[in-house]
Design an enzyme around this catalytic site. Structure first.
Site, mmCIF file in Angstrom:
data_model
loop_
_atom_site.group_PDB
_atom_site.id
_atom_site.type_symbol
_atom_site.label_atom_id
_atom_site.label_comp_id
_atom_site.label_asym_id
_atom_site.label_seq_id
_atom_site.Cartn_x
_atom_site.Cartn_y
_atom_site.Cartn_z
ATOM 1 N N GLU A 184 -3.925 -9.329 2.961
ATOM 2 C CA GLU A 184 -3.811 -9.811 4.341
ATOM 3 C C GLU A 184 -5.017 -9.406 5.196
ATOM 4 O OE1 GLU A 184 -2.459 -5.574 4.754
ATOM 5 O OE2 GLU A 184 -2.332 -7.157 3.227
ATOM 6 N N CYS A 217 0.824 -1.218 0.000
ATOM 7 C CA CYS A 217 0.000 0.000 0.000
ATOM 8 C C CYS A 217 0.859 1.270 0.000
ATOM 9 C CB CYS A 217 -0.969 -0.037 1.173
ATOM 10 S SG CYS A 217 -2.364 1.103 0.967
ATOM 11 N N HIS A 258 -4.586 -5.116 -0.141
ATOM 12 C CA HIS A 258 -4.472 -5.672 1.208
ATOM 13 C C HIS A 258 -5.010 -7.103 1.241
ATOM 14 C CE1 HIS A 258 -3.160 -2.073 3.361
ATOM 15 N NE2 HIS A 258 -3.991 -1.383 2.603
#
Length: 318
Positions: free
Chosen positions: A237, A142, A235
């Site tokens: 995760e 990011c 993202h």
């Protein structure tokens, strides 16, 4: 193989309840194999939450991964107890003379802030420069993608007219890249950011290979030709509730955010989101650990940073 983390880290209890095999540092010292050493520079406000998310992703590998946590300054965190930071995080001076097989640098809520106005920008550039000669492969997530592209490749970020927030479909551009091994041709990933890297500038750079992008969210995954840099703008995760938590936080702050796209069933925030990105996320982290870290790092840690200096495409990345 286990994930090797500091003794007493709160994530240990959470991951153990999920039947994730973790080993504390004190136990790992009795092992006779060389673990893969990964340094995590955590720039997110809620550090314990981010630790758990990323350790989950690193845990599903046959490799023994020795994880160390790094903070960029000793400035107190508003969302993390100082005792946690002092007990589990290292300062840069403690690691600057060490070598690491892999490093992950997280995002930060700074997409709309010019780099020159980031209060830790000088320290950030020092870490980025240090990683070139001390880390085999770095995964940027990011905001860290934007920071690394600006400092290391001279490509500035572009602030978006509105925040990208939601779960978006992506298409493989380089299906034979090893970082994408096992990916479907089209797959989902969450995004939550205010800025992006221009696809045109990315494609013009001969040192970089675009692996996957989205018509809506833009470039998602790209790699340096020598395998030492992996850029991930989304993202994978994230846990199921993360975008919901961010949405509710922004409402509480009076920002009047848009509902995250393709996230809540029927765009109804009262309904539980359906997770469609976890399988690809696990492949992404496993492939990075295997092909970009384990397969590329030298057996002798002292040699890290002296190999793979060439920008020629490494065979493991083809």
């Amino acid at each position: 193989m286990p994930l090797n983390i500091p003794d007493g880290l709160p994530a240990l209890e959470v991951l153990s309840r999920e039947n994730i095999f973790c080993m504390t540092n004190s136990s790992a010292r009795h092992q006779d194999i060389r673990p893969v050493r990964v340094l995590l520079l955590n720039l997110m406000p809620k550090k314990i939450e981010t630790e758990i998310h990323l350790l989950r992703m690193l845990s599903n590998s046959p490799l023994q991964v020795d994880v160390e946590l790094l903070r960029i300054s000793d400035k107190p965190s508003k969302n993390t107890p100082i005792e946690h930071m002092d007990n589990f995080y290292k300062d840069f001076d403690q690691v600057r003379n060490r070598k690491y097989d892999g490093m992950i640098i997280t995002g930060a809520p700074l997409g709309e802030v010019p780099f020159s106005e980031v209060n830790f920008w000088q320290e950030m550039t020092e870490v980025l420069d240090w990683s070139v000669s001390n880390v085999t492969s770095v995964m940027f997530l990011c905001w860290a993608v934007q920071a690394a592209m600006y400092h290391l490749y001279g490509v500035n970020k572009r602030v978006l007219p509105k925040k990208i927030s939601g779960v978006y479909p992506h298409r493989l551009i380089a299906p034979y890249a090893h970082i994408a091994r096992g990916f479907d041709e089209v797959f989902d990933a969450p995004h939550s950011r205010y800025a992006e890297v221009s696809k045109d500038e990315l494609l013009e750079n001969p040192e970089l290979i675009l692996v996957a992008d989205s018509e809506i969210a833009g470039p998602y995954v790209w790699v340096s030709r020598n395998g030492r840099h992996l850029f991930v703008t989304g993202h994978s995760e994230y846990e199921p509730h993360c975008l919901k938590d961010e949405y509710e936080r922004d409402i509480a702050a009076g920002i009047s955010p848009a509902i995250p796209e393709n996230y809540f069933p029927e765009d109804d925030p009262g309904k539980n989101p359906i997770v469609t990105w976890k399988s690809h996320g696990n492949l992404l982290f496993n492939n990075w650990l295997n092909y970009h870290v384990y397969q590329l790092t030298p057996f002798d840690p002292n040699e890290i940073g002296t190999n793979l200096q060439s920008n020629e495409l490494h065979p493991m990345l083809g």
